[in-house]
Design a protein around this motif. Sequence first.
Motif, PDB file in Angstrom:
ATOM      1  N   UNK A  61      -7.468 -67.806 -72.658  1.00 37.28           N
ATOM      2  CA  UNK A  61      -7.016 -69.148 -72.286  1.00 37.28           C
ATOM      3  C   UNK A  61      -7.980 -69.878 -71.353  1.00 37.28           C
ATOM      4  N   UNK A  62      -9.061 -69.229 -70.967  1.00 39.93           N
ATOM      5  CA  UNK A  62      -9.994 -69.837 -70.025  1.00 39.93           C
ATOM      6  C   UNK A  62     -10.550 -71.190 -70.490  1.00 39.93           C
ATOM      7  N   UNK A  63     -10.849 -71.393 -71.777  1.00 40.86           N
ATOM      8  CA  UNK A  63     -11.318 -72.720 -72.197  1.00 40.86           C
ATOM      9  C   UNK A  63     -10.324 -73.834 -71.879  1.00 40.86           C
ATOM     10  N   UNK A  64      -9.032 -73.538 -71.954  1.00 36.49           N
ATOM     11  CA  UNK A  64      -8.008 -74.528 -71.610  1.00 36.49           C
ATOM     12  C   UNK A  64      -8.002 -74.766 -70.106  1.00 36.49           C
ATOM     13  N   UNK A  65      -8.056 -73.691 -69.323  1.00 41.11           N
ATOM     14  CA  UNK A  65      -8.092 -73.838 -67.870  1.00 41.11           C
ATOM     15  C   UNK A  65      -9.317 -74.641 -67.422  1.00 41.11           C
ATOM     16  N   UNK A  66     -10.430 -74.457 -68.107  1.00 37.65           N
ATOM     17  CA  UNK A  66     -11.658 -75.160 -67.725  1.00 37.65           C
ATOM     18  C   UNK A  66     -11.551 -76.667 -67.883  1.00 37.65           C
ATOM     19  N   UNK A  67     -10.642 -77.115 -68.734  1.00 33.23           N
ATOM     20  CA  UNK A  67     -10.444 -78.560 -68.923  1.00 33.23           C
ATOM     21  C   UNK A  67      -9.709 -79.166 -67.735  1.00 33.23           C
ATOM     22  N   UNK A  68      -8.783 -78.444 -67.159  1.00 33.63           N
ATOM     23  CA  UNK A  68      -7.918 -79.018 -66.124  1.00 33.63           C
ATOM     24  C   UNK A  68      -8.242 -78.528 -64.721  1.00 33.63           C
ATOM     25  N   UNK A  69      -9.094 -77.514 -64.611  1.00 34.16           N
ATOM     26  CA  UNK A  69      -9.369 -76.950 -63.293  1.00 34.16           C
ATOM     27  C   UNK A  69     -10.831 -76.767 -62.988  1.00 34.16           C
ATOM     28  N   UNK A  70     -11.110 -76.543 -61.694  1.00 28.14           N
ATOM     29  CA  UNK A  70     -12.469 -76.298 -61.252  1.00 28.14           C
ATOM     30  C   UNK A  70     -12.649 -74.885 -60.739  1.00 28.14           C
ATOM     31  N   UNK A  71     -11.732 -74.441 -59.901  1.00 29.56           N
ATOM     32  CA  UNK A  71     -11.761 -73.090 -59.338  1.00 29.56           C
ATOM     33  C   UNK A  71     -10.639 -72.301 -59.995  1.00 29.56           C
ATOM     34  N   UNK A  72     -10.998 -71.409 -60.907  1.00 27.42           N
ATOM     35  CA  UNK A  72     -10.009 -70.700 -61.724  1.00 27.42           C
ATOM     36  C   UNK A  72     -10.202 -69.200 -61.520  1.00 27.42           C
ATOM     37  N   UNK A  73      -9.223 -68.558 -60.891  1.00 29.27           N
ATOM     38  CA  UNK A  73      -9.387 -67.149 -60.540  1.00 29.27           C
ATOM     39  C   UNK A  73      -8.152 -66.346 -60.943  1.00 29.27           C
ATOM     40  N   UNK A  74      -8.388 -65.257 -61.676  1.00 30.71           N
ATOM     41  CA  UNK A  74      -7.327 -64.306 -61.969  1.00 30.71           C
ATOM     42  C   UNK A  74      -7.122 -63.437 -60.735  1.00 30.71           C
ATOM     43  N   UNK A  75      -5.952 -63.532 -60.120  1.00 31.40           N
ATOM     44  CA  UNK A  75      -5.697 -62.871 -58.847  1.00 31.40           C
ATOM     45  C   UNK A  75      -5.105 -61.466 -58.999  1.00 31.40           C
ATOM     46  N   UNK A  76      -4.579 -61.151 -60.183  1.00 33.55           N
ATOM     47  CA  UNK A  76      -3.958 -59.845 -60.368  1.00 33.55           C
ATOM     48  C   UNK A  76      -2.919 -59.907 -61.476  1.00 33.55           C
ATOM     49  N   UNK A  77      -1.984 -58.990 -61.452  1.00 31.98           N
ATOM     50  CA  UNK A  77      -0.964 -58.893 -62.491  1.00 31.98           C
ATOM     51  C   UNK A  77       0.053 -60.015 -62.353  1.00 31.98           C
ATOM     52  N   UNK A  78       1.033 -60.030 -63.251  1.00 29.67           N
ATOM     53  CA  UNK A  78       2.065 -61.077 -63.242  1.00 29.67           C
ATOM     54  C   UNK A  78       2.668 -61.230 -61.848  1.00 29.67           C
ATOM     55  N   UNK A  79       2.782 -62.476 -61.405  1.00 30.46           N
ATOM     56  CA  UNK A  79       3.304 -62.773 -60.075  1.00 30.46           C
ATOM     57  C   UNK A  79       2.219 -63.019 -59.049  1.00 30.46           C
ATOM     58  N   UNK A  80       1.010 -62.541 -59.317  1.00 27.25           N
ATOM     59  CA  UNK A  80      -0.083 -62.686 -58.347  1.00 27.25           C
ATOM     60  C   UNK A  80      -0.508 -64.143 -58.186  1.00 27.25           C
ATOM     61  N   UNK A  81      -0.423 -64.907 -59.256  1.00 27.60           N
ATOM     62  CA  UNK A  81      -0.743 -66.328 -59.157  1.00 27.60           C
ATOM     63  C   UNK A  81       0.224 -67.036 -58.225  1.00 27.60           C
ATOM     64  N   UNK A  82       1.504 -66.720 -58.358  1.00 31.28           N
ATOM     65  CA  UNK A  82       2.523 -67.340 -57.503  1.00 31.28           C
ATOM     66  C   UNK A  82       2.337 -66.923 -56.043  1.00 31.28           C
ATOM     67  N   UNK A  83       2.060 -65.650 -55.798  1.00 33.19           N
ATOM     68  CA  UNK A  83       1.834 -65.206 -54.423  1.00 33.19           C
ATOM     69  C   UNK A  83       0.642 -65.953 -53.810  1.00 33.19           C
ATOM     70  N   UNK A  84      -0.413 -66.151 -54.591  1.00 32.67           N
ATOM     71  CA  UNK A  84      -1.596 -66.852 -54.087  1.00 32.67           C
ATOM     72  C   UNK A  84      -1.268 -68.297 -53.768  1.00 32.67           C
ATOM     73  N   UNK A  85      -0.468 -68.933 -54.624  1.00 33.86           N
ATOM     74  CA  UNK A  85      -0.085 -70.320 -54.354  1.00 33.86           C
ATOM     75  C   UNK A  85       0.742 -70.412 -53.079  1.00 33.86           C
ATOM     76  N   UNK A  86       1.572 -69.427 -52.819  1.00 38.80           N
ATOM     77  CA  UNK A  86       2.352 -69.434 -51.581  1.00 38.80           C
ATOM     78  C   UNK A  86       1.439 -69.296 -50.368  1.00 38.80           C
TER      79      UNK A  86
END
Length: 291
Positions: free
Chosen positions: A151-176
């Motif tokens: 899905x990275x090509x899609x993320x590259x359209x809408x974002x600049x700094x795109x980082x996989x932080x870990x398993x499911x839930x890790x994105x939400x923890x990072x946003x918090x």
Amino acid sequence: MQANETTIGFIGTGVMGKSMAENLMKAGYPLVIHTRTKEKAQTLLDNGALWKNTIVELTDAADVIITMVGYPQDVEEIYFGEAGILNNAKSGTYVIDMTTSKPALAKEIANVASEKDLHTLDAPVSGGDVGAKNGTLAIMVGGDQTVFDKLLPIFNVIGGQIILQGEAGAGQHTKLCNQITIASNMIGVCEAVVYAKKAGLDPVRVLDSITTGAAGSWSLSNLAPRMIEGDYAPGFFVKHFIKDMTIALESAQEMEMSTPGLALSLKLYKQLAESGESDSGTQALIKLFDR
């Protein structure tokens, strides 16, 4: 995923979702849309997006589904309802929840999705309306590396700094973590602008000095000028920031962690909302100080 071969279903076209969807269309992705209020999506529909009356209709047409809604209860409804995504998406569909929501909910979505041969990521964003319009959002991702790469090509359209932080839930923890940082910072930004005014300084000139030094932050550079101009239009709603801080505070308490700065900011923003500013931008916090 090549743009002309991948149809994206987008659910939620608010302040940020609309700009994200626009950028995907400009990049050549066919878009199908469903929102609670069709009028909010009218500009996208005028530019070629297709409207779907239900989530079920949207899942039939989409290869990738992106959700960007308001609250965890909205996420639960559109994912777990009988007419929701998880019960209707085609096998092999990729699903990205970009709502700021609960980490535990992201894990639950991922677990159910895996049983139905669906590929999910939690990918909340930061950068406000400006980042959404410019396609420079910070995207914090939780989930499987293979799905992320796909899905990275899609993320590259809408974002600049795109980082996989870990398993499911890790994105939400990072946003918090992001929202906890902003919470205390916003108090400091408000106090600094009001202090400059009361000291008889030109607050614009003060910003010219302090935004480039150790005090520099996104909020200072982007929201303090709006405070000075009296522009309280929402790049990010007060009510949504309260939701995010509440989730962050609850998560911190579950980890037996003290967050006094977050607690104070949440208290002040609730006071601001009670004064009628729920639908204002977060920069409206200065109204509590500038009296």
